[in-house]
Design an enzyme around this catalytic site. Structure first.
Site, mmCIF file in Angstrom:
data_model
loop_
_atom_site.group_PDB
_atom_site.id
_atom_site.type_symbol
_atom_site.label_atom_id
_atom_site.label_comp_id
_atom_site.label_asym_id
_atom_site.label_seq_id
_atom_site.Cartn_x
_atom_site.Cartn_y
_atom_site.Cartn_z
ATOM 1 N N ASP B 93 38.881 47.689 57.640
ATOM 2 C CA ASP B 93 38.754 46.639 58.640
ATOM 3 C C ASP B 93 39.694 46.987 59.792
ATOM 4 O O ASP B 93 40.409 47.992 59.748
ATOM 5 C CB ASP B 93 39.053 45.264 58.033
ATOM 6 C CG ASP B 93 40.494 45.143 57.574
ATOM 7 O OD1 ASP B 93 41.287 46.081 57.778
ATOM 8 O OD2 ASP B 93 40.836 44.103 56.991
ATOM 9 N N SER B 94 39.726 46.153 60.825
ATOM 10 C CA SER B 94 40.465 46.515 62.043
ATOM 11 C C SER B 94 41.878 45.967 62.044
ATOM 12 O O SER B 94 42.670 46.292 62.928
ATOM 13 C CB SER B 94 39.730 45.952 63.250
ATOM 14 O OG SER B 94 39.830 44.540 63.232
ATOM 15 N N GLY B 95 42.196 45.089 61.103
ATOM 16 C CA GLY B 95 43.488 44.415 61.134
ATOM 17 C C GLY B 95 43.438 43.099 61.888
ATOM 18 O O GLY B 95 44.366 42.296 61.802
ATOM 19 N N ASP B 267 31.941 42.583 51.278
ATOM 20 C CA ASP B 267 33.225 42.887 50.643
ATOM 21 C C ASP B 267 33.912 41.567 50.366
ATOM 22 O O ASP B 267 33.672 40.576 51.071
ATOM 23 C CB ASP B 267 34.138 43.708 51.563
ATOM 24 C CG ASP B 267 34.850 42.814 52.570
ATOM 25 O OD1 ASP B 267 34.207 42.415 53.573
ATOM 26 O OD2 ASP B 267 36.021 42.464 52.354
ATOM 27 N N CYS B 305 26.583 42.871 28.883
ATOM 28 C CA CYS B 305 27.269 43.553 29.979
ATOM 29 C C CYS B 305 27.677 44.947 29.512
ATOM 30 O O CYS B 305 28.136 45.127 28.379
ATOM 31 C CB CYS B 305 28.496 42.755 30.425
ATOM 32 S SG CYS B 305 29.440 43.602 31.718
ATOM 33 N N CYS B 307 30.052 46.869 30.842
ATOM 34 C CA CYS B 307 31.374 47.308 31.305
ATOM 35 C C CYS B 307 32.269 47.660 30.123
ATOM 36 O O CYS B 307 32.016 47.254 28.985
ATOM 37 C CB CYS B 307 32.036 46.245 32.186
ATOM 38 S SG CYS B 307 32.860 44.907 31.289
ATOM 39 N N CYS B 310 33.556 44.543 28.170
ATOM 40 C CA CYS B 310 32.590 43.877 27.280
ATOM 41 C C CYS B 310 32.134 44.792 26.141
ATOM 42 O O CYS B 310 31.775 44.316 25.072
ATOM 43 C CB CYS B 310 31.393 43.377 28.082
ATOM 44 S SG CYS B 310 31.821 41.966 29.123
ATOM 45 N N HIS B 336 35.628 43.882 34.442
ATOM 46 C CA HIS B 336 34.399 43.116 34.184
ATOM 47 C C HIS B 336 33.866 42.461 35.459
ATOM 48 O O HIS B 336 32.672 42.537 35.750
ATOM 49 C CB HIS B 336 34.608 42.049 33.115
ATOM 50 C CG HIS B 336 33.431 41.124 33.040
ATOM 51 N ND1 HIS B 336 32.255 41.479 32.409
ATOM 52 C CD2 HIS B 336 33.201 39.904 33.599
ATOM 53 C CE1 HIS B 336 31.363 40.501 32.564
ATOM 54 N NE2 HIS B 336 31.916 39.545 33.289
#
Lengths: 369, 369
Positions: B93-95, B267, B305, B307, B310, B336
């Protein structure tokens, strides 16, 4: 038998021994270092990361697991191995050390120790029989007798009755232990810093014929040379064909010195505890990762180290993580510190195999200082 | 060109789009969720764990890295990818968002924003040119224009001059950006909760012909239906053949709603932030892991799931870790939560491919509530 220990050789240069210890959860060479997973987790690391470090056996704490989440819950989940998803071997301590450390919160009697929980102040009582009951519920491969670890310094007049009680408790632990086919119960030699009391404890403990023995009550604040002296007089009294475990010792120099004196197993919170303070162990001594000189140091923590941290990250990055209080910093330094001790023990074993343990130890110790 | 975006199709049931975005660090399908690694680390996780989750692109924060460890240090180390050892794509991002959030600590002028560091109170100044300079030093694949994200609520009389300044700043960012072959600079559409101001911002931003556009200034406290309304009026104004990025949005329901309205990239810190509070995201809503009902619940967080968490661990174990304040609890729930969002986006992409994005979204949203 729950464990099988084979002594392969004793180094021509020292008392250092090369062995193999086999449990229901795998076989590994000794001498070995056991990472500590106090609350059913080696702090900050996944079991996969602990495996990748090369750990074969870890230690977990009976006192902590008894209080939280409770040994019956762990048993219900299928035992500690399954609960924490650790595929290797596990050793649990007896809780004695933690309970005695509570000082003002505990009261000792012949029957056992009553104490208050450090978590919520609730009242509890652990006897030798209870310590075995808890450890059987947890289901570790190796379990320990309930003992008193005398403080340092302590008068003979304190240490003698304490070790006598620990002997009586050891017998009670042995009698209470029913799961001998799956869990090996080790005896603990106490006796403070008194050579004759150590000898007395060793003699009586050995009469009970445990499958393995530990030396307890060391690394409790005494100078290291004194610890080594005690080892020198005590270890030769221990049965040669059974594993010998030095409890709570894990600084690199003490590991090396312990191996030279015939110790096969070690455990210590040091590598993960100092990691959480941003301190890395290396073969040229400690690295305080947050120090300024590492700000633009793009080399790994230790050149030649094969751990994930050193293979991937720079000191500058680790310093950034520590300064920014990022958990990943603790994770990565814990990985390195544990791997460093694992590699140190691998190298010690190789040196024993090649009858050069003393020369190797001298090299290692010279670089550490 | 630093990136290549291919729009494969638009779902027959909604505005949802399936695309491929290619950067110098890999190619991935959109819509996609980007985990946030604010201080050059996705909190608590190693890059290997982030890769295993299926992440292809992560976001890192210019403001934080500028202050600590400093963009020049990151540049000297070989850039952000190398510094943090992330092999995939990165967006910075730009800040702007962080600087404007400092409220009492910052002062805005046409030239830029002067502010005091939240770490040590030191004085700094970021202009559009400086934001680009920092982002070029960091070296992310996608970088963002320096903008003001107006607060909510905000009067038209505040939002209009703010978005006009953001437009002038976007031009200055574009002029300052020299590394166009390696880094794609995205424009940011602002305009608060005013449809006509959003349209004005979009029109002018599009005239500047950036390789991608984001919708900023949403998920800042407004009701979700209002956010969706703004998306409905703004997204159709954005170029179809360029990626569309909705900043700071990552709750499961908002991801689904955003995709339906034609967003390609998202995001949010939410999955890792709530994990650190012991909160797990699942397809049937949130699970407060420390709650009593999970004490003896030996099922995984979410059945089905894939992951690591899990596949390996029970809710009872996770609850134990959280109650015992063990870092591993945060690690495992972060894994997770991120994997949950990755899988949600995988399923959304599949639904778009099969022209059933709306029916799929309805199913997902019904279960979430």
């Amino acid at each position: 038998m729950a464990i099988k220990f084979i002594l392969h050789k004793i180094c021509a240069q020292s008392g250092a021994r090369l062995g193999t210890l086999e449990t229901a959860h795998g076989s590994f060479e000794t001498p070995i270092f056991m990472p500590v997973g106090t609350q059913a987790t080696v702090k900050t690391l996944t079991p996969a990361q602990v495996e990748a470090i090369g750990a074969k056996i870890i230690l977990s704490n009976t006192y902590h697991l008894y209080l939280r989440p409770g040994h019956r819950l762990v048993e219900k989940s299928g035992g500690l191995h399954k609960f924490m998803q650790w595929p290797g071997s596990i050793l649990t301590d007896s809780g004695g050390y933690q309970v005695f450390s509570l000082n003002d919160l505990r009261k000792i009697s012949e029957e056992g120790v009553s104490f208050r929980s450090h978590i919520d102040g609730s009242k509890h009582f652990i006897s030798p029989e209870k310590a075995i009951e808890i450890q059987q519920a947890l289901g570790a491969d190796i379990i320990m007798c309930f003992d008193e670890c005398a403080p340092y310094p302590a008068d003979r007049s304190y240490v003698l009755p304490s070790l006598e009680r620990t002997l009586r408790w050891a017998k009670r632990c042995q009698d209470a232990h029913s799961n001998v086919e799956r869990q090996a119960l080790f005896g603990i030699i106490q006796g403070g810093m008194y050579h004759d009391l150590r000898a007395r404890s060793a003699e009586k403990m050995i009469e009970l014929d445990f499958p393995g023995y530990s030396v307890g009550g060391l690394s409790v604040g005494e100078p290291k040379p004194l610890m080594y002296e005690i080892l020198e007089s005590t270890v030769p009294l221990m049965p040669a064909y059974k594993p010998r475990y030095l409890m709570g010792v894990g600084s690199p120099d003490a590991l090396v010195e312990g191996v030279l004196r015939g110790i096969d197993m070690f455990d210590c919170v040091l590598p993960t505890r100092v990691a959480r303070n941003g301190l890395a162990l290396t073969s040229f001594g400690k690295v305080v990762v947050r120090n300024n000189p590492y700000a633009e140091d793009f080399a790994p923590l230790e050149e030649g180290c094969d751990c994930y941290t050193c293979q991937k990250f720079s000191r500058a990055y680790l310093r950034h993580l520590i300064k920014a209080e990022e958990v990943l910093g603790l994770v990565l330094i814990s990985i390195h510190n544990l791997r460093f001790l694992m590699r140190l023990m691998e190298k010690m074993r190789q040196a024993i195999r090649e009858d050069r343990s003393l020369s190797f130890a001298k090299e290692v110790l010279a670089k550490l200082l």
